[in-house]
Design a protein around this motif. Structure first.
Motif, PDB file in Angstrom:
ATOM      1  N   ALA A   1      45.178  15.632  61.517  1.00  0.00           N
ATOM      2  CA  ALA A   1      44.239  14.952  60.621  1.00  0.00           C
ATOM      3  C   ALA A   1      42.806  15.344  60.937  1.00  0.00           C
ATOM      4  O   ALA A   1      42.003  15.590  60.032  1.00  0.00           O
ATOM      5  N   LEU A   2      42.479  15.413  62.225  1.00  0.00           N
ATOM      6  CA  LEU A   2      41.124  15.822  62.610  1.00  0.00           C
ATOM      7  C   LEU A   2      40.847  17.258  62.185  1.00  0.00           C
ATOM      8  O   LEU A   2      39.757  17.574  61.697  1.00  0.00           O
ATOM      9  N   MET A   3      41.829  18.129  62.363  1.00  0.00           N
ATOM     10  CA  MET A   3      41.625  19.523  61.991  1.00  0.00           C
ATOM     11  C   MET A   3      41.533  19.672  60.477  1.00  0.00           C
ATOM     12  O   MET A   3      40.774  20.492  59.982  1.00  0.00           O
TER      13      MET A   3
ATOM     14  N   ARG B   1      30.207  16.028  65.900  1.00  0.00           N
ATOM     15  CA  ARG B   1      30.380  17.333  66.530  1.00  0.00           C
ATOM     16  C   ARG B   1      31.290  17.249  67.751  1.00  0.00           C
ATOM     17  O   ARG B   1      32.105  18.141  67.992  1.00  0.00           O
ATOM     18  N   THR B   2      31.146  16.173  68.522  1.00  0.00           N
ATOM     19  CA  THR B   2      32.001  15.968  69.693  1.00  0.00           C
ATOM     20  C   THR B   2      33.457  15.821  69.268  1.00  0.00           C
ATOM     21  O   THR B   2      34.357  16.412  69.883  1.00  0.00           O
ATOM     22  N   GLU B   3      33.702  15.047  68.218  1.00  0.00           N
ATOM     23  CA  GLU B   3      35.075  14.874  67.734  1.00  0.00           C
ATOM     24  C   GLU B   3      35.670  16.202  67.276  1.00  0.00           C
ATOM     25  O   GLU B   3      36.829  16.503  67.553  1.00  0.00           O
ATOM     26  N   PHE B   4      34.872  16.991  66.571  1.00  0.00           N
ATOM     27  CA  PHE B   4      35.363  18.301  66.136  1.00  0.00           C
ATOM     28  C   PHE B   4      35.677  19.174  67.345  1.00  0.00           C
ATOM     29  O   PHE B   4      36.747  19.792  67.414  1.00  0.00           O
ATOM     30  N   ALA B   5      34.752  19.233  68.299  1.00  0.00           N
ATOM     31  CA  ALA B   5      34.947  20.086  69.470  1.00  0.00           C
ATOM     32  C   ALA B   5      36.193  19.677  70.252  1.00  0.00           C
ATOM     33  O   ALA B   5      36.965  20.529  70.706  1.00  0.00           O
ATOM     34  N   ALA B   6      36.405  18.373  70.406  1.00  0.00           N
ATOM     35  CA  ALA B   6      37.579  17.896  71.145  1.00  0.00           C
ATOM     36  C   ALA B   6      38.863  18.255  70.413  1.00  0.00           C
ATOM     37  O   ALA B   6      39.842  18.692  71.039  1.00  0.00           O
ATOM     38  N   ALA B   7      38.885  18.088  69.100  1.00  0.00           N
ATOM     39  CA  ALA B   7      40.081  18.422  68.320  1.00  0.00           C
ATOM     40  C   ALA B   7      40.338  19.924  68.339  1.00  0.00           C
ATOM     41  O   ALA B   7      41.486  20.361  68.497  1.00  0.00           O
ATOM     42  N   ALA B   8      39.295  20.714  68.201  1.00  0.00           N
ATOM     43  CA  ALA B   8      39.449  22.169  68.207  1.00  0.00           C
ATOM     44  C   ALA B   8      39.933  22.652  69.568  1.00  0.00           C
ATOM     45  O   ALA B   8      40.811  23.520  69.657  1.00  0.00           O
ATOM     46  N   TYR B   9      39.391  22.078  70.627  1.00  0.00           N
ATOM     47  CA  TYR B   9      39.810  22.454  71.976  1.00  0.00           C
ATOM     48  C   TYR B   9      41.288  22.118  72.190  1.00  0.00           C
ATOM     49  O   TYR B   9      42.054  22.948  72.689  1.00  0.00           O
ATOM     50  N   ALA B  10      41.674  20.913  71.797  1.00  0.00           N
ATOM     51  CA  ALA B  10      43.071  20.496  71.970  1.00  0.00           C
ATOM     52  C   ALA B  10      44.014  21.401  71.184  1.00  0.00           C
ATOM     53  O   ALA B  10      45.077  21.787  71.685  1.00  0.00           O
TER      54      ALA B  10
ATOM     55  N   GLN C   1      43.416  24.555  70.220  1.00  0.00           N
ATOM     56  CA  GLN C   1      43.426  25.894  70.823  1.00  0.00           C
ATOM     57  C   GLN C   1      44.283  25.907  72.079  1.00  0.00           C
ATOM     58  O   GLN C   1      45.054  26.833  72.317  1.00  0.00           O
ATOM     59  N   GLN C   2      44.168  24.854  72.864  1.00  0.00           N
ATOM     60  CA  GLN C   2      44.961  24.744  74.085  1.00  0.00           C
ATOM     61  C   GLN C   2      46.459  24.670  73.749  1.00  0.00           C
ATOM     62  O   GLN C   2      47.277  25.328  74.390  1.00  0.00           O
ATOM     63  N   ALA C   3      46.815  23.899  72.731  1.00  0.00           N
ATOM     64  CA  ALA C   3      48.219  23.783  72.324  1.00  0.00           C
ATOM     65  C   ALA C   3      48.763  25.123  71.837  1.00  0.00           C
ATOM     66  O   ALA C   3      49.887  25.517  72.189  1.00  0.00           O
ATOM     67  N   ILE C   4      47.977  25.822  71.045  1.00  0.00           N
ATOM     68  CA  ILE C   4      48.403  27.138  70.548  1.00  0.00           C
ATOM     69  C   ILE C   4      48.623  28.096  71.719  1.00  0.00           C
ATOM     70  O   ILE C   4      49.631  28.799  71.784  1.00  0.00           O
ATOM     71  N   ALA C   5      47.694  28.112  72.661  1.00  0.00           N
ATOM     72  CA  ALA C   5      47.803  29.016  73.814  1.00  0.00           C
ATOM     73  C   ALA C   5      49.040  28.697  74.654  1.00  0.00           C
ATOM     74  O   ALA C   5      49.776  29.609  75.071  1.00  0.00           O
ATOM     75  N   ARG C   6      49.280  27.407  74.884  1.00  0.00           N
ATOM     76  CA  ARG C   6      50.459  27.022  75.678  1.00  0.00           C
ATOM     77  C   ARG C   6      51.749  27.423  74.966  1.00  0.00           C
ATOM     78  O   ARG C   6      52.670  27.957  75.590  1.00  0.00           O
ATOM     79  N   GLU C   7      51.822  27.127  73.670  1.00  0.00           N
ATOM     80  CA  GLU C   7      53.034  27.447  72.917  1.00  0.00           C
ATOM     81  C   GLU C   7      53.262  28.951  72.854  1.00  0.00           C
ATOM     82  O   GLU C   7      54.388  29.423  72.971  1.00  0.00           O
ATOM     83  N   ARG C   8      52.180  29.704  72.660  1.00  0.00           N
ATOM     84  CA  ARG C   8      52.318  31.162  72.605  1.00  0.00           C
ATOM     85  C   ARG C   8      52.797  31.703  73.958  1.00  0.00           C
ATOM     86  O   ARG C   8      53.679  32.562  74.027  1.00  0.00           O
ATOM     87  N   ALA C   9      52.243  31.194  75.044  1.00  0.00           N
ATOM     88  CA  ALA C   9      52.651  31.640  76.377  1.00  0.00           C
ATOM     89  C   ALA C   9      54.126  31.336  76.621  1.00  0.00           C
ATOM     90  O   ALA C   9      54.865  32.180  77.160  1.00  0.00           O
TER      91      ALA C   9
ATOM     92  N   ASP D   1      50.380  31.996  64.628  1.00  0.00           N
ATOM     93  CA  ASP D   1      49.298  32.794  64.036  1.00  0.00           C
ATOM     94  C   ASP D   1      48.654  32.064  62.856  1.00  0.00           C
ATOM     95  O   ASP D   1      47.436  32.123  62.677  1.00  0.00           O
ATOM     96  N   VAL D   2      49.472  31.376  62.059  1.00  0.00           N
ATOM     97  CA  VAL D   2      48.937  30.592  60.943  1.00  0.00           C
ATOM     98  C   VAL D   2      48.044  29.480  61.478  1.00  0.00           C
ATOM     99  O   VAL D   2      46.939  29.255  60.976  1.00  0.00           O
ATOM    100  N   ARG D   3      48.509  28.776  62.500  1.00  0.00           N
ATOM    101  CA  ARG D   3      47.688  27.712  63.100  1.00  0.00           C
ATOM    102  C   ARG D   3      46.382  28.279  63.645  1.00  0.00           C
ATOM    103  O   ARG D   3      45.322  27.662  63.516  1.00  0.00           O
ATOM    104  N   GLN D   4      46.441  29.451  64.259  1.00  0.00           N
ATOM    105  CA  GLN D   4      45.229  30.067  64.801  1.00  0.00           C
ATOM    106  C   GLN D   4      44.255  30.404  63.683  1.00  0.00           C
ATOM    107  O   GLN D   4      43.048  30.180  63.802  1.00  0.00           O
TER     108      GLN D   4
END
Length: 128
Positions: free
Chosen positions: A6-8, A43-52, A54-62, A88-91
């Motif tokens: 929802a945030l994204m 801006r903080t809410e966006f940054a936190a959602a984007a970070y989370a 990106q982190q999820a995508i990186a973990r799943e890809r690994a 890749d779509v999520r990214q």
């Protein structure tokens, strides 16, 4: 994950520009003050959602790439390729959200500069 989605989704659409444009157009000091006060938190809410995300995508890809060696069957390879394609779509969606956010920030900074240059010189704003 639903809250993150929802945030994204909100970030992808970006904030509604109409209130900010209207506030500068009418030199509405109260509206500009409210927008300026709310912006750092948004801006903080966006940054936190984007970070989370990106982190999820990186973990799943690994994790998927670690499985890649053991997926020797055609069905396993197809499943792995599908999962990687979904990441890749999520990214790409996250990249789009970052682009929208950057555009919003540039516009908001211009609106703020416009307000300061054209409205703030009178006591209390013009409130036309």
């Amino acid at each position: 994950m639903i809250v993150l989605a929802a945030l994204m989704a909100a970030a992808f659409n970006g904030p509604d520009s109409a209130p900010a444009l209207d506030a500068v157009k009418t030199c509405n000091r109260a509206a500009m003050t409210d927008l300026a006060k709310a912006e750092p938190h948004r801006r903080t809410e966006f940054a936190a959602a984007a970070y989370a995300e990106q982190q999820a995508i990186a973990r799943e890809r690994a994790a998927l790439l670690a499985q890649q060696v053991s997926e020797a069957t055609p069905a396993g390879k197809a499943s792995l390729e599908l999962a990687l394609a979904q990441l890749d779509v999520r990214q790409r969606q996250l990249d789009d959200a970052h682009a929208v956010e950057s555009s919003w920030r540039a516009m908001f900074d211009e609106i703020r500069a416009d307000y300061l240059a054209n409205c703030a010189q009178t006591k209390g704003g013009k409130d036309r």
